[in-house]
Write an enzyme that holds these catalytic residues in place. Structure first.
Site, PDB file in Angstrom:
ATOM      1  CG  ASP A 175       0.415  16.607   5.009  1.00  0.00           C
ATOM      2  OD1 ASP A 175       1.628  16.807   4.082  1.00  0.00           O
ATOM      3  OD2 ASP A 175      -0.141  15.311   5.527  1.00  0.00           O
TER       4      ASP A 175
ATOM      5  CE  LYS B 172      -1.187   9.209  -0.109  1.00  0.00           C
ATOM      6  NZ  LYS B 172      -1.088   8.696   1.718  1.00  0.00           N
TER       7      LYS B 172
ATOM      8  CE  LYS C 160      -4.914  26.684  29.375  1.00  0.00           C
ATOM      9  NZ  LYS C 160      -5.487  26.132  31.039  1.00  0.00           N
TER      10      LYS C 160
ATOM     11  CE  LYS D 226       4.228  12.478  -0.963  1.00  0.00           C
ATOM     12  NZ  LYS D 226       4.356  12.520   0.597  1.00  0.00           N
TER      13      LYS D 226
ATOM     14  CG  PHE E  51       5.393   3.458   5.499  1.00  0.00           C
ATOM     15  CD1 PHE E  51       7.138   3.835   5.007  1.00  0.00           C
ATOM     16  CD2 PHE E  51       5.281   2.248   6.084  1.00  0.00           C
ATOM     17  CE1 PHE E  51       7.701   2.061   5.264  1.00  0.00           C
ATOM     18  CE2 PHE E  51       6.641   1.260   6.364  1.00  0.00           C
ATOM     19  CZ  PHE E  51       7.158   0.915   6.472  1.00  0.00           C
TER      20      PHE E  51
ATOM     21  CG  ASN F 293       0.409  11.181  13.350  1.00  0.00           C
ATOM     22  OD1 ASN F 293       0.611  10.567  13.928  1.00  0.00           O
ATOM     23  ND2 ASN F 293       0.943  12.954  12.683  1.00  0.00           N
TER      24      ASN F 293
HETATM   25  N1  CTP Z   1       5.017  12.456   4.145  1.00  0.00           N
HETATM   26  C1  CTP Z   1       6.270  13.227   4.228  1.00  0.00           C
HETATM   27  N2  CTP Z   1       5.970  14.906   4.161  1.00  0.00           N
HETATM   28  C2  CTP Z   1       5.240  14.938   4.592  1.00  0.00           C
HETATM   29  C3  CTP Z   1       4.107  14.070   4.574  1.00  0.00           C
HETATM   30  C4  CTP Z   1       4.296  12.423   4.444  1.00  0.00           C
HETATM   31  O1  CTP Z   1       7.470  13.035   4.657  1.00  0.00           O
HETATM   32  N3  CTP Z   1       4.524  16.388   4.968  1.00  0.00           N
HETATM   33  C5  CTP Z   1       5.962  10.925   4.162  1.00  0.00           C
HETATM   34  C6  CTP Z   1       5.407   9.915   5.233  1.00  0.00           C
HETATM   35  O2  CTP Z   1       6.424   9.527   5.966  1.00  0.00           O
HETATM   36  C7  CTP Z   1       5.380   8.501   4.047  1.00  0.00           C
HETATM   37  C8  CTP Z   1       4.742   9.341   2.950  1.00  0.00           C
HETATM   38  O3  CTP Z   1       5.476  10.950   2.742  1.00  0.00           O
HETATM   39  O4  CTP Z   1       6.468   8.239   3.739  1.00  0.00           O
HETATM   40  C9  CTP Z   1       3.284   9.014   2.589  1.00  0.00           C
HETATM   41  O5  CTP Z   1       2.306  10.081   3.559  1.00  0.00           O
HETATM   42  P1  CTP Z   1       1.273  10.568   3.554  1.00  0.00           P
HETATM   43  O6  CTP Z   1       1.330  10.948   4.436  1.00  0.00           O
HETATM   44  O7  CTP Z   1       0.090   9.054   3.629  1.00  0.00           O
HETATM   45  O8  CTP Z   1       0.868  10.644   1.559  1.00  0.00           O
HETATM   46  P2  CTP Z   1       0.613  12.216   1.728  1.00  0.00           P
HETATM   47  O9  CTP Z   1       0.932  12.647   0.535  1.00  0.00           O
HETATM   48  O10 CTP Z   1       0.903  13.747   2.783  1.00  0.00           O
HETATM   49  O11 CTP Z   1      -1.347  12.554   1.473  1.00  0.00           O
HETATM   50  P3  CTP Z   1      -2.104  12.467   2.275  1.00  0.00           P
HETATM   51  O12 CTP Z   1      -2.065  12.034   3.194  1.00  0.00           O
HETATM   52  O13 CTP Z   1      -3.277  12.982   0.693  1.00  0.00           O
HETATM   53  O14 CTP Z   1      -2.682  10.673   2.371  1.00  0.00           O
END
Ligand code: CTP
Length: 394
Positions: A277, A335, A287, A339, A321, A208
């Site tokens: 995620d 969130k 490859k 969490k 975040f 990303n």
């Molecule tokens: N985070 C994490 N592990 C993941 C995804 C996210 O530790 N697999 C943490 C990020 O570092 C951040 C927070 O979770 O502090 C929120 O991440 P975000 O991707 O915005 O939240 P998600 O719960 O994954 O929700 P979505 O992608 O559906 O917005």
């Protein structure tokens, strides 16, 4: 930070021009700069360049009446909150180590009670010379500070240690020393930054747009306030900051393992990394070759590191975040609860001049007690400062 005064001593060497960059960065922090140049430094860059950037008269030995520098060296020595010698030659290091004060710069260093920082730059063989090394060891023992030179190709063509340290590292070091808000002494702060990467085959991956800037700024702010900092960073172009443990990782799993290693012993944990995620269901160790048809790849869920930390936490203050393009507060608050966080920094990524990869951020910090702190648009270092100020109130 109230307005500070740094006296910059410039001694002669090819790296003199790099001191301009350091001064420019310090000026942007509203630090008052006074420059003293040795006569040989003026052979490399004219005092006028230093005068223009520092916006103060530059002191050199060239035309100075002895009577004038009697007064000047004492007044600058007294006014300094810190003295930075950049670049520092073997000559100025040798003079100070042996108590020689025969020009404006060496007399000022001798007369000041402020901390003195040397950023040496010289030929590798000179740097490695036992006399220079003994002088450095002696000065360190006496409380003088040194910013290690870097290794690389030197102006003379030699390759080795002796290049002036990165100019950002030098200005960061100075700003950090000038910070007298040391309210995180004795605290351990664990920060994650940057993206993670999910590999598809030996040449392809998904990731990303996270640059790591926010997380690095948080880690640096924690260090400047005296914390013991561990920074776990995914791939980022930002070089290792000084004064902290930096663990470089690539994947979600590597980040998870690195974070778990330091989690139990941490007081404050801030997860600003943009963690993937999902990862490909199958990693191709060869490859993937193209075919006539389309390609689809199955992805499976990967660890939610922050959720795991929320389940495991004891006394840690846990901060996440949330990067959102819509319904910022509602999504972020969801969130925070899911969490088990103490705070969440809700980040609006719908605007192009804030958020990912930019220097500024527009955030609202939400606490588990339902407080909301909507910050103005500001640079990421200031966001970091505000975040710790808010946590401190707890
Ligand atoms: N985070 C994490 N592990 C993941 C995804 C996210 O530790 N697999 C943490 C990020 O570092 C951040 C927070 O979770 O502090 C929120 O991440 P975000 O991707 O915005 O939240 P998600 O719960 O994954 O929700 P979505 O992608 O559906 O917005």
């Amino acid at each position: 930070m109230s307005k500070k005064c740094v006296v910059v001593g410039v001694s002669g060497g090819v790296a003199v021009y790099k001191a301009l960059d350091v001064i420019s960065t310090l000026r942007k922090q509203d630090i008052d700069i006074h420059v003293i140049m040795t006569e040989s430094a003026t052979e490399f860059v004219t005092p006028l360049s230093f005068q223009s950037l520092s916006q103060n008269m530059v002191v050199t030995d060239m035309f100075a009446e002895p009577k004038a520098w009697e007064i000047q060296h004492i007044s600058l020595a007294k006014r300094a909150d810190l003295m930075l010698i950049v670049p520092a030659t073997a000559n100025i290091i040798g003079k100070v180590a042996n108590g020689i004060a025969d020009d404006m710069l060496s007399t000022t260093i001798m007369a000041t009670k402020a901390p003195v920082v040397f950023a040496p730059a010289m030929n590798t063989n000179m740097y490695e010379n036992v006399i220079v090394q003994e002088n450095i060891t002696k000065l360190k023992r006496l409380g003088y500070n040194f910013i290690e030179p870097a290794s690389g190709r030197l102006a003379c063509g030699d390759v080795g240690k002796g290049k002036l340290a990165d100019t950002k590292l030098i200005s960061d070091y100075v700003i950090s020393m000038l910070n007298d808000q040391k309210d995180l002494v004795g605290k351990k702060v664990l920060v994650t930054a940057g993206p993670t990467v999910s590999d598809i085959d030996p040449v392809r991956f998904i990731s990303n747009r996270s640059s790591g800037k926010m997380g690095f700024a948080i880690a640096e702010e924690a260090r400047d306030r005296g914390a013991d900092v561990v920074l776990v960073a995914g791939p980022s172009d930002i070089p290792d900051p000084f004064g902290m443990k930096v663990v470089r990782v690539r994947t979600n799993e590597q980040m998870m393992n690195a974070v778990l290693e330091d989690f139990d012993s941490s007081d404050i944990v801030i997860k600003s990394a943009a963690v993937a995620d999902y990862k490909p269901k199958e990693y191709h160790d060869k490859k993937i070759k193209k075919t006539e048809g389309d390609l689809s790849i199955d992805f499976v869920r990967d660890n939610d590191i922050l959720k795991t930390l929320g389940e495991r936490k004891k006394d840690q203050i846990l901060i996440g975040f949330a990067a959102e393009s819509n319904d910022l507060i509602e999504n972020a608050d969801g969130k925070l609860k899911r969490k088990n966080l103490d705070y969440i920094v809700a980040n609006d990524i719908s605007k192009s001049d804030t958020g990912f990869a930019s220097d500024d951020n527009l955030v609202t910090i939400i606490s588990s007690k339902g407080e909301q702190f909507a910050l103005d648009k500001m640079n990421k270092k200031d966001v970091a400062r505000n975040l710790f100020n808010i946590i401190k109130k707890r």
